[in-house]
Design a protein around this motif. Structure first.
Motif, PDB file in Angstrom:
ATOM      1  N   GLY A   6      -4.549  15.577  52.074  1.00  0.00           N
ATOM      2  CA  GLY A   6      -5.171  15.930  50.806  1.00  0.00           C
ATOM      3  C   GLY A   6      -4.447  16.999  50.015  1.00  0.00           C
ATOM      4  N   SER A  15      -8.176  21.363  41.073  1.00  0.00           N
ATOM      5  CA  SER A  15      -8.939  21.155  42.295  1.00  0.00           C
ATOM      6  C   SER A  15      -8.203  20.224  43.249  1.00  0.00           C
ATOM      7  CB  SER A  15     -10.308  20.536  41.972  1.00  0.00           C
ATOM      8  OG  SER A  15     -11.076  21.389  41.156  1.00  0.00           O
ATOM      9  N   ARG A  17      -9.104  18.302  47.336  1.00  0.00           N
ATOM     10  CA  ARG A  17     -10.030  18.134  48.453  1.00  0.00           C
ATOM     11  C   ARG A  17      -9.230  17.796  49.703  1.00  0.00           C
ATOM     12  NH1 ARG A  17     -14.399  13.512  49.983  1.00  0.00           N
ATOM     13  NH2 ARG A  17     -16.037  14.860  50.833  1.00  0.00           N
ATOM     14  N   SER A  19      -8.909  16.936  53.749  1.00  0.00           N
ATOM     15  CA  SER A  19      -9.668  16.249  54.793  1.00  0.00           C
ATOM     16  C   SER A  19      -8.999  16.470  56.137  1.00  0.00           C
ATOM     17  CB  SER A  19      -9.734  14.748  54.507  1.00  0.00           C
ATOM     18  OG  SER A  19     -10.356  14.483  53.284  1.00  0.00           O
ATOM     19  N   PHE A  67     -14.284  27.627  47.029  1.00  0.00           N
ATOM     20  CA  PHE A  67     -14.073  26.579  48.035  1.00  0.00           C
ATOM     21  C   PHE A  67     -15.404  26.233  48.697  1.00  0.00           C
ATOM     22  CE2 PHE A  67      -9.501  28.178  49.171  1.00  0.00           C
ATOM     23  CZ  PHE A  67      -9.124  27.985  47.857  1.00  0.00           C
ATOM     24  N   THR A  68     -15.513  24.970  49.102  1.00  0.00           N
ATOM     25  CA  THR A  68     -16.705  24.514  49.820  1.00  0.00           C
ATOM     26  C   THR A  68     -16.286  23.732  51.054  1.00  0.00           C
ATOM     27  OG1 THR A  68     -17.960  24.364  47.758  1.00  0.00           O
ATOM     28  CG2 THR A  68     -18.851  23.215  49.678  1.00  0.00           C
ATOM     29  N   PHE A  79     -14.062  18.637  55.627  1.00  0.00           N
ATOM     30  CA  PHE A  79     -13.464  18.679  54.298  1.00  0.00           C
ATOM     31  C   PHE A  79     -13.386  20.118  53.799  1.00  0.00           C
ATOM     32  CE2 PHE A  79     -13.872  14.146  53.815  1.00  0.00           C
ATOM     33  CZ  PHE A  79     -15.034  13.812  54.503  1.00  0.00           C
ATOM     34  N   GLN A  81     -13.281  21.402  49.901  1.00  0.00           N
ATOM     35  CA  GLN A  81     -13.176  21.208  48.461  1.00  0.00           C
ATOM     36  C   GLN A  81     -12.734  22.515  47.838  1.00  0.00           C
ATOM     37  OE1 GLN A  81     -13.676  18.427  46.457  1.00  0.00           O
ATOM     38  NE2 GLN A  81     -12.927  19.757  44.812  1.00  0.00           N
ATOM     39  N   ASN A  83     -11.729  24.442  44.366  1.00  0.00           N
ATOM     40  CA  ASN A  83     -11.786  24.438  42.903  1.00  0.00           C
ATOM     41  C   ASN A  83     -11.188  25.722  42.354  1.00  0.00           C
ATOM     42  OD1 ASN A  83     -13.237  21.978  43.001  1.00  0.00           O
ATOM     43  ND2 ASN A  83     -15.175  23.085  43.179  1.00  0.00           N
TER      44      ASN A  83
END
Length: 122
Positions: A6, A15, A17, A19, A67-68, A79, A81, A83
């Protein structure tokens, strides 16, 4: 075995993402997380969670809500994520698995992914 993917090149503010898929083992009983290493720097904790989810998700101080972290145990995948990426986020990002969240945050890791390059640049 953990396989990261990713990463890529993105402009500031963009952004991505990431993985991480585990093969040959279930992630269900592992604390999981992400680390990163920028050129010339030490490996840095980004985000992680205990295997049971208790205590919530931990983030590095620099994340500041950008980030998430998430996990899908049914797909043996975690994951990240990301941003509002900044040039300082440029690094190789590594997925990690270990026994406890305390070990994870101390970088006492049982399994590492191979890493995926994230480059944030104009």
């Amino acid at each position: 075995r953990l396989v990261d993917s990713g990463g890529g090149l993105v402009h500031p503010g963009g952004s991505l993402r990431l993985s991480c898929v585990a093969s040959g083992q279930s992630l269900e009983r592992y604390a999981m997380g992400w680390f990163r290493r920028a050129p010339g720097n030490e490996r840095e904790f980004v985000a992680g969670v205990a295997w049971h989810g208790g205590g919530g998700i931990y983030y590095g101080d620099f994340v500041k809500g950008r980030f998430t972290f998430s996990r899908d145990t049914s797909k043996n995948t975690v994951f990240l994520q990301m941003n509002d990426l900044k040039s300082d986020d440029t690094a190789v990002y590594f997925c990690a698995a270990t026994t406890t969240i305390a070990d994870l945050r101390r970088a006492n890791i049982e399994y590492w992914g191979q890493g995926t390059q994230v480059t944030v640049s104009l």
